[in-house]
Design a protein around this motif. Structure first.
Motif, PDB file in Angstrom:
ATOM      1  N   PRO A  79      28.336  55.112  62.760  1.00  0.00           N
ATOM      2  CA  PRO A  79      28.747  56.297  61.987  1.00  0.00           C
ATOM      3  C   PRO A  79      30.242  56.326  61.658  1.00  0.00           C
ATOM      4  N   GLN A  80      31.056  55.558  62.407  1.00  0.00           N
ATOM      5  CA  GLN A  80      32.507  55.566  62.128  1.00  0.00           C
ATOM      6  C   GLN A  80      32.860  54.768  60.888  1.00  0.00           C
ATOM      7  N   VAL A  81      31.890  54.031  60.301  1.00  0.00           N
ATOM      8  CA  VAL A  81      32.205  53.158  59.159  1.00  0.00           C
ATOM      9  C   VAL A  81      31.459  53.643  57.922  1.00  0.00           C
ATOM     10  N   ARG A  82      32.175  53.700  56.795  1.00  0.00           N
ATOM     11  CA  ARG A  82      31.504  53.979  55.515  1.00  0.00           C
ATOM     12  C   ARG A  82      31.743  52.806  54.586  1.00  0.00           C
ATOM     13  N   LEU A  83      30.739  52.485  53.776  1.00  0.00           N
ATOM     14  CA  LEU A  83      30.918  51.487  52.729  1.00  0.00           C
ATOM     15  C   LEU A  83      31.155  52.225  51.415  1.00  0.00           C
ATOM     16  N   LEU A  84      32.196  51.827  50.697  1.00  0.00           N
ATOM     17  CA  LEU A  84      32.440  52.379  49.365  1.00  0.00           C
ATOM     18  C   LEU A  84      32.461  51.190  48.406  1.00  0.00           C
ATOM     19  N   GLY A  85      31.284  50.878  47.853  1.00  0.00           N
ATOM     20  CA  GLY A  85      31.123  49.683  47.025  1.00  0.00           C
ATOM     21  C   GLY A  85      31.294  49.973  45.544  1.00  0.00           C
ATOM     22  N   ASN A  86      31.345  48.888  44.771  1.00  0.00           N
ATOM     23  CA  ASN A  86      31.540  48.994  43.322  1.00  0.00           C
ATOM     24  C   ASN A  86      32.885  49.630  42.970  1.00  0.00           C
ATOM     25  N   ILE A  87      33.850  49.444  43.867  1.00  0.00           N
ATOM     26  CA  ILE A  87      35.204  49.978  43.642  1.00  0.00           C
ATOM     27  C   ILE A  87      36.179  48.806  43.677  1.00  0.00           C
ATOM     28  N   ASP A  88      36.891  48.615  42.587  1.00  0.00           N
ATOM     29  CA  ASP A  88      37.809  47.491  42.509  1.00  0.00           C
ATOM     30  C   ASP A  88      39.226  47.968  42.832  1.00  0.00           C
ATOM     31  N   TYR A  89      39.773  47.459  43.953  1.00  0.00           N
ATOM     32  CA  TYR A  89      41.164  47.767  44.256  1.00  0.00           C
ATOM     33  C   TYR A  89      42.018  47.145  43.142  1.00  0.00           C
ATOM     34  N   GLY A  90      42.948  47.928  42.614  1.00  0.00           N
ATOM     35  CA  GLY A  90      43.794  47.421  41.516  1.00  0.00           C
ATOM     36  C   GLY A  90      43.362  48.009  40.179  1.00  0.00           C
ATOM     37  N   THR A  91      42.076  48.383  40.075  1.00  0.00           N
ATOM     38  CA  THR A  91      41.589  49.021  38.846  1.00  0.00           C
ATOM     39  C   THR A  91      41.196  50.472  39.147  1.00  0.00           C
ATOM     40  N   ASP A  92      40.321  50.642  40.113  1.00  0.00           N
ATOM     41  CA  ASP A  92      39.793  51.976  40.417  1.00  0.00           C
ATOM     42  C   ASP A  92      40.673  52.737  41.402  1.00  0.00           C
ATOM     43  N   ILE A  93      41.382  51.982  42.233  1.00  0.00           N
ATOM     44  CA  ILE A  93      42.203  52.626  43.269  1.00  0.00           C
ATOM     45  C   ILE A  93      43.403  51.715  43.539  1.00  0.00           C
ATOM     46  N   ASP A  94      44.560  52.310  43.844  1.00  0.00           N
ATOM     47  CA  ASP A  94      45.727  51.462  44.125  1.00  0.00           C
ATOM     48  C   ASP A  94      46.310  51.772  45.497  1.00  0.00           C
ATOM     49  N   LEU A  95      47.400  51.088  45.827  1.00  0.00           N
ATOM     50  CA  LEU A  95      47.942  51.218  47.189  1.00  0.00           C
ATOM     51  C   LEU A  95      48.469  52.626  47.448  1.00  0.00           C
ATOM     52  N   ASP A  96      49.091  53.249  46.441  1.00  0.00           N
ATOM     53  CA  ASP A  96      49.595  54.611  46.633  1.00  0.00           C
ATOM     54  C   ASP A  96      48.440  55.570  46.938  1.00  0.00           C
ATOM     55  N   ASP A  97      47.324  55.383  46.215  1.00  0.00           N
ATOM     56  CA  ASP A  97      46.152  56.226  46.493  1.00  0.00           C
ATOM     57  C   ASP A  97      45.716  56.045  47.947  1.00  0.00           C
ATOM     58  N   LEU A  98      45.607  54.771  48.333  1.00  0.00           N
ATOM     59  CA  LEU A  98      45.106  54.501  49.697  1.00  0.00           C
ATOM     60  C   LEU A  98      46.046  55.091  50.742  1.00  0.00           C
ATOM     61  N   ARG A  99      47.350  55.020  50.495  1.00  0.00           N
ATOM     62  CA  ARG A  99      48.313  55.561  51.461  1.00  0.00           C
ATOM     63  C   ARG A  99      48.135  57.069  51.641  1.00  0.00           C
ATOM     64  N   ARG A 100      47.723  57.752  50.574  1.00  0.00           N
ATOM     65  CA  ARG A 100      47.485  59.207  50.671  1.00  0.00           C
ATOM     66  C   ARG A 100      46.383  59.531  51.669  1.00  0.00           C
ATOM     67  N   GLY A 421      35.104  59.669  38.399  1.00  0.00           N
ATOM     68  CA  GLY A 421      33.825  59.263  37.789  1.00  0.00           C
ATOM     69  C   GLY A 421      33.394  57.868  38.159  1.00  0.00           C
ATOM     70  N   ILE A 422      33.796  57.386  39.355  1.00  0.00           N
ATOM     71  CA  ILE A 422      33.435  56.019  39.763  1.00  0.00           C
ATOM     72  C   ILE A 422      32.051  56.033  40.416  1.00  0.00           C
ATOM     73  N   PRO A 423      31.105  55.245  39.869  1.00  0.00           N
ATOM     74  CA  PRO A 423      29.768  55.202  40.477  1.00  0.00           C
ATOM     75  C   PRO A 423      29.762  54.307  41.720  1.00  0.00           C
ATOM     76  N   PHE A 424      30.295  54.828  42.827  1.00  0.00           N
ATOM     77  CA  PHE A 424      30.422  53.967  44.007  1.00  0.00           C
ATOM     78  C   PHE A 424      29.109  53.904  44.785  1.00  0.00           C
ATOM     79  N   THR A 425      28.903  52.730  45.389  1.00  0.00           N
ATOM     80  CA  THR A 425      27.702  52.557  46.204  1.00  0.00           C
ATOM     81  C   THR A 425      28.053  52.801  47.668  1.00  0.00           C
ATOM     82  N   THR A 426      27.034  53.016  48.477  1.00  0.00           N
ATOM     83  CA  THR A 426      27.239  53.351  49.889  1.00  0.00           C
ATOM     84  C   THR A 426      26.379  52.424  50.760  1.00  0.00           C
ATOM     85  N   TRP A 427      26.501  52.594  52.067  1.00  0.00           N
ATOM     86  CA  TRP A 427      25.692  51.789  52.986  1.00  0.00           C
ATOM     87  C   TRP A 427      24.205  52.147  52.839  1.00  0.00           C
TER      88      TRP A 427
END
Ligand code: FAD
Length: 466
Positions: A79-100, A421-427
């Motif tokens: 339960p401590q892990v989530r999968l967020l698939g179909n997300i491209d780092y660099g296009t859909d999300i960047d380092l500043d976003d992740l740092r937030r 609006g990112i259609p992300f996939t999950t576990w």
């Protein structure tokens, strides 16, 4: 709940983003959960499905290796892990976003391209990168659905396990590969394959080959493949003998090749030649297409290295596969060593300034790497476990000094992705896709049939639904 030092004395789990859900990323999640720090982990993946090169690299006729996925399931089931698939780092999300949203970010983006081979004529039509061919036969959504397999004689350049995978798949028949998970377009393509001879070329000798003994011996198990080694290609110098003494694996490879060199050639339909001491000098062309390969004979220099002899030979082949290594892509906002194809790092901490003494100046804060992007594209799946342990040990050492994430609530990032609006996939979505692929295989008694199209993968996964 363990207090997370560094979050203003806050009483919440450490929030960690891992970018890349191949074996390295998943082992990193596992190592974090096995530590005595409480962590909440999101695994980002650009493909709709996880498992990296286990799904899109390991050959389809290696079901035992593909089965490592079962062990990795146990990590993603937590339960401590989530999968967020179909997300491209660099296009859909960047380092500043992740740092937030996270206290630390680990990159485990692996490698998916071919290393360049600087030989004249290498760009002719009919010269292919192994990584592209592997992506095709492993049903990667981002490569074309058809592959030209009209050459009767084919050269494979390189003597590592990937070269053997490529040679084996080219030399097997489509029907031999049908019981595996190959998708219908790959089966149809392989059924049309005209290759009768596959020639694998190594610049150096048997003791310098990079394949593992198991993978080498497997070539001989196909009822359709005659493996042929020229006795002239069995040669060792002092360096080679030392390599054999120092490594059981090298010695086993040499023993197998020696046995093959002295046996009679049988009458199996497809011939697979393993050539040593032949260095690719030029790809010969006619009408812009591959029409042959010129090699230069090499000879050992005493240390296990080789030098050219000036003697050239032309081989009649109509297609060339370059299996001289994979290469990682640079990661936006991170330093990158183009030569090594890795993110510069010290034990997994991303290195910004080699000559700085203080950690604050030396490292990119709260940012780590693991797996092939950390170490380079060599080694087996199991090796990424050690990488992960080392990286996580550094992260945990640093954690007390982390600047806490501004929005650590796990729901905050989900809202961010939904707003974009990112259609992300999950576990849970992977379980649905997995069940779908198994159901496609069932009528034919196959374990699964892989879904190729990204849209179809998404449809089966039902994005944004946990
Ligand atoms: C052709 C081939 C065959 C192999 N066969 C075997 C074998 O039989 N047995 C064995 O033990 N090993 C085998 N290996 C080696 C094994 O695959 C590697 O050791 C291992 O996969 C490396 O793990 P990794 O997690 O570092 O990289 P990867 O497996 O490449 O995983 C990286 C993940 O990151 C994702 N990613 C990349 N960029 C981004 C981004 N910008 N945003 C989000 N996600 C991203 C990728 O999609 C991928 O899922 C093989 C390798 C190859 C190339």
């Amino acid at each position: 709940m363990t207090e997370h030092a560094g979050t203003n004395g806050g009483d919440r789990p450490l929030r960690i983003a891992i970018v890349g859900a191949g074996p390295a990323g998943i082992y990193a999640a596992d190592a974090l959960m096995k530590s005595d720090v409480e962590a909440s982990i999101d695994l980002y993946e650009r493909m709709p499905a996880p498992f990296g090169l286990i799904r899109y690299g390991v050959a389809p006729d290696h079901p035992r290796i593909k089965g490592i996925i079962t062990a990795l399931h146990k990590v993603l089931d937590k339960p401590q892990v989530r999968l967020l698939g179909n997300i491209d780092y660099g296009t859909d999300i960047d380092l500043d976003d992740l740092r937030r949203f996270y206290d630390a970010v680990i990159f485990s983006t692996g490698a998916n391209a071919d290393r360049v081979l600087g030989v004249p004529g290498i760009d002719l039509d009919g010269s292919y990168g192994a990584a592209d061919f592997v992506s095709w036969y492993d049903g990667h959504p981002d490569v074309p659905r058809e592959w030209p397999l009209d050459a009767e004689k084919v050269a494979v350049l390189g003597v590592g396990n990937v070269a053997l995978d490529v040679a084996r798949v080219l030399a097997k028949t489509g029907d031999e590969l049908l019981p595996t998970e190959i998708p219908p377009n790959v089966y149809e393509g392989l059924k049309q394959n005209k290759a009768l001879e596959v020639h694998v070329f190594g610049r150096r000798g048997p003791a310098q080959a990079k394949f593992t003994p198991l993978e080498l011996r497997e070539l001989d198990h196909s009822p359709n493949i005659e493996v042929i080694v020229d006795p002239e290609d069995i040669d060792y110098d002092e360096g080679s003998e030392a390599a054999r003494r120092n490594s059981k694996q090298v010695d086993m490879v040499c023993n197998t090749l020696e046995q093959w060199a002295i046996r009679d050639v049988g009458d199996r339909q497809h011939k697979l030649f393993l050539h040593f001491f032949e260095s690719p000098a030029e790809v010969l062309g006619a009408d812009g297409k591959v029409a042959g390969l010129r090699t230069e004979r090499t000879t050992l220099d005493g240390t296990g290295n080789v030098k050219g002899t000036g003697n050239h030979k032309d081989w009649d082949v109509q297609a060339i596969y370059r299996a001289v290594g994979y290469l990682s892509q640079n990661i936006p906002a991170l330093p990158f060593d183009e030569q090594a194809g890795t993110v510069p790092n010290e034990a997994g901490r991303v290195l910004l300034n080699d000559s700085a003494d203080t950690p604050a100046e030396r490292f990119l804060p709260q940012t780590y790497v693991t797996g092939w992007i950390k170490r380079g594209p060599v080694g087996l799946i199991g090796h990424t476990k050690g990488d992960a342990n080392e990286t996580i040990a550094c992260l945990l050492d640093d954690a007390s000094a982390f600047t806490p994430a501004a929005e650590p609530d796990p729901e905050a990032v989900v809202k961010f992705l939904e707003d974009k609006g990112i259609p992300f996939t999950t576990w849970a979505g992977w379980y649905r896709l997995d069940a779908h692929e198994r159901s496609l295989g069932e009528p034919e008694g196959r374990e699964r049939v892989k879904v190729v199209e990204r849209e179809d993968m998404l449809r089966a996964s039902e994005p944004n639904k946990v």
